[in-house]
Write a protein that holds these residues in place. Structure first.
Motif, mmCIF file in Angstrom:
data_model
loop_
_atom_site.group_PDB
_atom_site.id
_atom_site.type_symbol
_atom_site.label_atom_id
_atom_site.label_comp_id
_atom_site.label_asym_id
_atom_site.label_seq_id
_atom_site.Cartn_x
_atom_site.Cartn_y
_atom_site.Cartn_z
ATOM 1 N N THR A 154 83.271 -33.124 40.138
ATOM 2 C CA THR A 154 82.790 -32.741 38.496
ATOM 3 C C THR A 154 82.238 -32.608 38.069
ATOM 4 O O THR A 154 82.212 -31.467 37.358
ATOM 5 N N LEU A 155 80.900 -32.688 39.268
ATOM 6 C CA LEU A 155 79.506 -32.106 38.827
ATOM 7 C C LEU A 155 79.905 -30.314 38.941
ATOM 8 O O LEU A 155 79.377 -29.622 38.691
ATOM 9 N N THR A 156 80.422 -29.565 39.827
ATOM 10 C CA THR A 156 80.681 -28.500 40.448
ATOM 11 C C THR A 156 81.579 -28.018 39.337
ATOM 12 O O THR A 156 81.216 -26.502 38.841
ATOM 13 N N LEU A 157 82.516 -28.257 39.332
ATOM 14 C CA LEU A 157 83.214 -28.380 37.493
ATOM 15 C C LEU A 157 82.605 -27.928 36.313
ATOM 16 O O LEU A 157 82.619 -26.843 35.430
ATOM 17 N N TYR A 158 81.738 -29.455 36.326
ATOM 18 C CA TYR A 158 80.692 -28.566 34.922
ATOM 19 C C TYR A 158 79.719 -27.710 35.181
ATOM 20 O O TYR A 158 79.407 -27.187 33.908
ATOM 21 N N VAL A 159 79.222 -27.525 36.586
ATOM 22 C CA VAL A 159 78.004 -26.492 36.694
ATOM 23 C C VAL A 159 78.747 -25.323 36.901
ATOM 24 O O VAL A 159 78.068 -24.804 35.900
ATOM 25 N N SER A 160 80.420 -25.366 37.280
ATOM 26 C CA SER A 160 80.293 -24.071 36.245
ATOM 27 C C SER A 160 80.964 -23.887 35.175
ATOM 28 O O SER A 160 80.901 -22.460 34.504
ATOM 29 N N LEU A 161 81.798 -24.683 34.347
ATOM 30 C CA LEU A 161 82.049 -24.439 32.678
ATOM 31 C C LEU A 161 80.760 -24.182 32.043
ATOM 32 O O LEU A 161 80.423 -22.815 31.328
ATOM 33 N N ILE A 162 79.491 -24.579 32.616
ATOM 34 C CA ILE A 162 78.085 -24.639 31.618
ATOM 35 C C ILE A 162 78.175 -23.074 32.118
ATOM 36 O O ILE A 162 77.512 -22.125 30.820
ATOM 37 N N ILE A 163 77.483 -22.542 33.265
ATOM 38 C CA ILE A 163 77.554 -21.068 34.352
ATOM 39 C C ILE A 163 78.560 -19.758 32.787
ATOM 40 O O ILE A 163 77.876 -19.361 31.814
ATOM 41 N N ILE A 164 79.830 -20.468 32.667
ATOM 42 C CA ILE A 164 80.913 -19.753 31.489
ATOM 43 C C ILE A 164 80.072 -19.351 30.604
ATOM 44 O O ILE A 164 80.598 -18.532 29.680
ATOM 45 N N THR A 165 80.485 -21.049 30.290
ATOM 46 C CA THR A 165 79.699 -20.499 28.620
ATOM 47 C C THR A 165 79.021 -20.018 28.270
ATOM 48 O O THR A 165 78.474 -19.837 26.880
ATOM 49 N N THR A 166 77.897 -20.151 29.108
ATOM 50 C CA THR A 166 76.768 -19.908 28.785
ATOM 51 C C THR A 166 76.553 -17.905 28.405
ATOM 52 O O THR A 166 76.115 -17.258 28.114
ATOM 53 N N VAL A 167 77.906 -17.545 29.304
ATOM 54 C CA VAL A 167 77.892 -16.192 29.138
ATOM 55 C C VAL A 167 78.268 -15.800 27.796
ATOM 56 O O VAL A 167 77.985 -15.089 27.483
ATOM 57 N N LEU A 168 79.563 -16.501 28.582
ATOM 58 C CA LEU A 168 80.688 -16.346 26.772
ATOM 59 C C LEU A 168 79.623 -16.857 25.432
ATOM 60 O O LEU A 168 80.263 -15.025 25.245
ATOM 61 N N ILE A 169 79.089 -17.085 25.158
ATOM 62 C CA ILE A 169 78.584 -17.448 24.220
ATOM 63 C C ILE A 169 77.689 -16.174 23.871
ATOM 64 O O ILE A 169 77.525 -15.771 23.070
ATOM 65 N N CYS A 170 76.730 -16.386 24.835
ATOM 66 C CA CYS A 170 75.561 -14.911 24.650
ATOM 67 C C CYS A 170 76.467 -13.439 24.449
ATOM 68 O O CYS A 170 75.527 -13.077 23.738
#
Lengths: 323, 329
Positions: free
Chosen positions: B161-177
């Protein structure tokens, strides 16, 4: 299979349990068996090692030595197989407060194979939470959390239900409901393991009991049997107590118990006026009533009083302070 | 004996229902526009200074470097780097791009570079720090661990779950940026060239391996490294979360360690063995640009190895403790 052997089937067997934390032995010499379909009480004052023992039964604490066998599975070897037979609430029924009752049940249902949605609906009905099951758990009262906890414990159709101090914090109405509920579950063939520091609780609910003090089981047996070990009293109220006492004196089949030697609840005695406390066999009572009447002594009442488990406990743990 | 997917579903749902990710999303949506605005101000300032003669300036730099290439006094590896530089400058000129003007991709690259030491770890910790400790402080661990599931499976589900959310955080940050800065700077820039392959050796920069890649590829490489660094932080946080009962304590412990790392990076040049600490090695994406490392002798490979070892050790401790520990309270 005869009913006799069925009742002897052992659901939980605890053998020589011992737990040392640091250098201090917290639990030593704890052994007992719980049979199928019985309500087994686990009685002890606070700090006697009840909760530690229960935590070992459900694999939250690893015993230093000793064995715990649940339906033939050693919990130290195959905890996941042993735990499949157990439903439990250890201390307070803590669930995820940010989820609804239903979501909580779904969560725990996913942790065990073969629990369909219909089973969740079923346990919700059993504990009577249908109205509020889709509300967040943080809005629940303690009684409702208790029910949700029991619903969770029942999900996997366990053979043994372990409840740790289930009446803690409940109001008298809640306690009464819980007691009836436990009886109902026991009638369906489930074994119950109920811990309590309240002796009246155990007396009201349980078939057999293990009594624990200072991390050690000091007695195991049927609640009634343990009570009769201490002996049942026969209380007499007559119009001329002195004359009656004189007659009882030095008789083989009657023994007068002095004021400070009995194990009867003070609150019960205070409602009686100058009772004569005796120990005698049940079949002697009629004969003695006749003899007293023949001697011109008027009898107001004769009653048989069992010493409460509390007094039994005092007797068993003589000299130890109860918390 | 429930299957692992169901357990992972459980853990993912719990994090989601706690609205942890929603809060992080909100923080990103508030903070990134602020940075975009700041970057826009910087761009406006420099545009005022340099006016319109950036083409002439580019042209003169190209000429200078081409001249230098024909000189015999310049060593061969330097020529290589200059050739690459000329290539890049020529690209800007050909595509009519002012290199001083940011685009959405360069903004994202810069933001991720700066976020890797503090901002990304902070977001990751918001989820990792209470993954286990919250179950203990609320008491739900007693329900969780008395179900017929082996303890390592439960921790494994939490790790997944942690791996999933860490990946999601990175992808979301890049996307929002990218999406927010694109509103201001335009969404182009994917195939603009960037130099990679610098090797810092001692005081010298070895430029033999230098070559240009597109910004798109660069962003992918950088995000991968940021992800790795964030994963190591989150795995260590998971370990602290197993060891410490209170969520607050576990969060503060980790945050202090991360901040200590950024301070140490600035003063570790004389304390050589500090390079073996994980928190000094978090800024691995900067190796791509050839930025000098905090301690001499650190390379991308070295940092990856140090982080990997710390992560592995944290996992071993987490699993050993979690499967054996007594739940006493």
């Amino acid at each position: 299979m005869s009913t006799a052997t069925q009742t002897k089937e052992i659901v939980l067997s605890v053998q020589g349990l011992r737990k040392v934390i640091g250098r201090k032995p917290i639990i030593h010499r704890v052994s007992f068996d719980v049979h199928a379909g019985e309500i087994f009480g686990f009685l002890g004052p606070n700090g006697s090692g009840k909760t530690t023992t229960i935590r070992m039964l459900v694999d939250l604490i690893k015993p230093t030595s000793g064995k715990i066998i649940v339906c033939g599975e050693d919990i130290g070897v195959h905890p996941e197989r042993a735990l499949a037979h157990i439903g439990c609430i250890v201390e307070n029924p803590e669930m995820y407060s940010f989820m609804t009752g239903w979501e909580n049940l779904e969560h725990f249902a996913r942790m065990q194979a073969g629990i369909p949605v219909s089973r969740i609906t079923e346990v919700v009905e059993i504990v009577g939470l249908d109205q509020r099951i889709h509300d967040k758990v943080k809005t629940y009262s303690l009684g409702m959390r208790q029910r949700l906890g029991i619903a969770q414990a029942l999900l996997g159709k366990p053979k043994l239900l372990i409840l740790d101090e289930p009446t803690n914090g409940l109001d008298p109405k809640g306690i009464k409901e819980l007691r009836e509920f436990i009886r109902k579950l026991a009638e369906s063939g489930m074994s119950m393991f109920i811990s309590s520091h309240l002796l009246s609780e155990i007396q009201l609910m349980c078939d057999r009991v293990a009594i624990i003090a200072h991390g050690e089981v000091i007695a195991v047996g049927e609640v009634d049997e343990l009570v009769s070990q201490v002996g049942t009293y026969t209380l007499w109220q007559v119009d001329r107590p002195e004359a009656a006492r004189e007659m009882f004196k030095d008789q083989l089949d009657v023994q007068i118990v002095p004021e400070d030697k009995h194990q009867i609840d003070e609150s019960l005695l205070s409602s009686l006026h100058d009772p004569i406390i005796t120990i005698m066999d049940e079949d002697r009572v009629t004969g003695w009533v006749n003899r007293l009447v023949a001697a011109g002594i008027g009898i107001h009442s004769v009653q048989r009083v069992a010493p409460s488990l509390e007094e039994l406990f005092l007797k068993l743990t003589e000299g130890e302070k109860i918390g | 004996m429930a299957n692992l997917l169901a357990l992972i579903q459980n853990e993912t749902l719990k994090v989601w229902k706690k609205r942890r990710f929603a809060v992080l999303l909100l923080i990103l949506l508030i903070l990134i526009p602020v940075f975009v605005y700041a970057q826009m101000k910087i761009a406006q300032n420099s545009a005022e200074k340099f006016n319109d003669d950036w083409r002439a300036e580019l042209q003169s730099r190209i000429t200078d470097n081409t001249n230098a290439l024909s000189s015999e006094r310049i060593p061969e590896e330097w020529k290589k780097w200059r050739r690459a530089l000329v290539q890049q400058l020529q690209y800007y000129l050909d595509h009519d791009i002012n290199p001083q003007t940011p685009n959405a991709v360069t903004f994202t690259l810069t933001f991720m570079d700066n976020a890797v030491t503090l901002f990304i770890p902070l977001m990751v910790l918001a989820i990792a720090s209470d993954l286990v400790s919250s179950e203990r402080s609320t008491g739900t661990i007693k329900m969780l661990l008395t179900r017929p599931v082996r303890r390592w499976r439960i921790l494994f589900a939490k790790l997944a779950t942690l791996t999933l959310y860490v990946s999601l955080i990175i992808i979301t940050t890049v996307l929002i940026c990218y999406l927010i800065s694109g509103l201001v700077f335009g969404y182009s820039g994917w195939d603009a060239p960037v130099f990679v392959g610098f090797q810092v050796q001692g005081a010298d920069v070895d430029t033999t391996g230098v070559h240009a890649v597109t910004q798109g590829v660069y962003l992918l490489m950088q995000s991968g490294l940021v992800w790795f660094s964030a994963m190591v932080v989150s795995v260590i946080a998971l370990m602290v979360s197993v060891l410490v009962r209170s969520t607050a304590a576990s969060f503060v412990t980790m945050m202090a360690t991360i901040i200590a790392g950024t301070i140490l990076s600035n003063m570790a040049s004389s304390w050589k063995s500090a390079k073996y600490l994980f928190n000094v090695n978090l800024e691995i994406s900067s190796y791509l640009r050839g930025t000098p490392p905090p301690v001499e002798g650190m390379t991308l490979g070295f940092s990856l190895a140090v982080l990997g070892l710390w992560g592995a050790a944290a996992l071993i401790v987490s699993f050993t403790v979690f499967t054996k520990q007594d739940i006493l309270n």
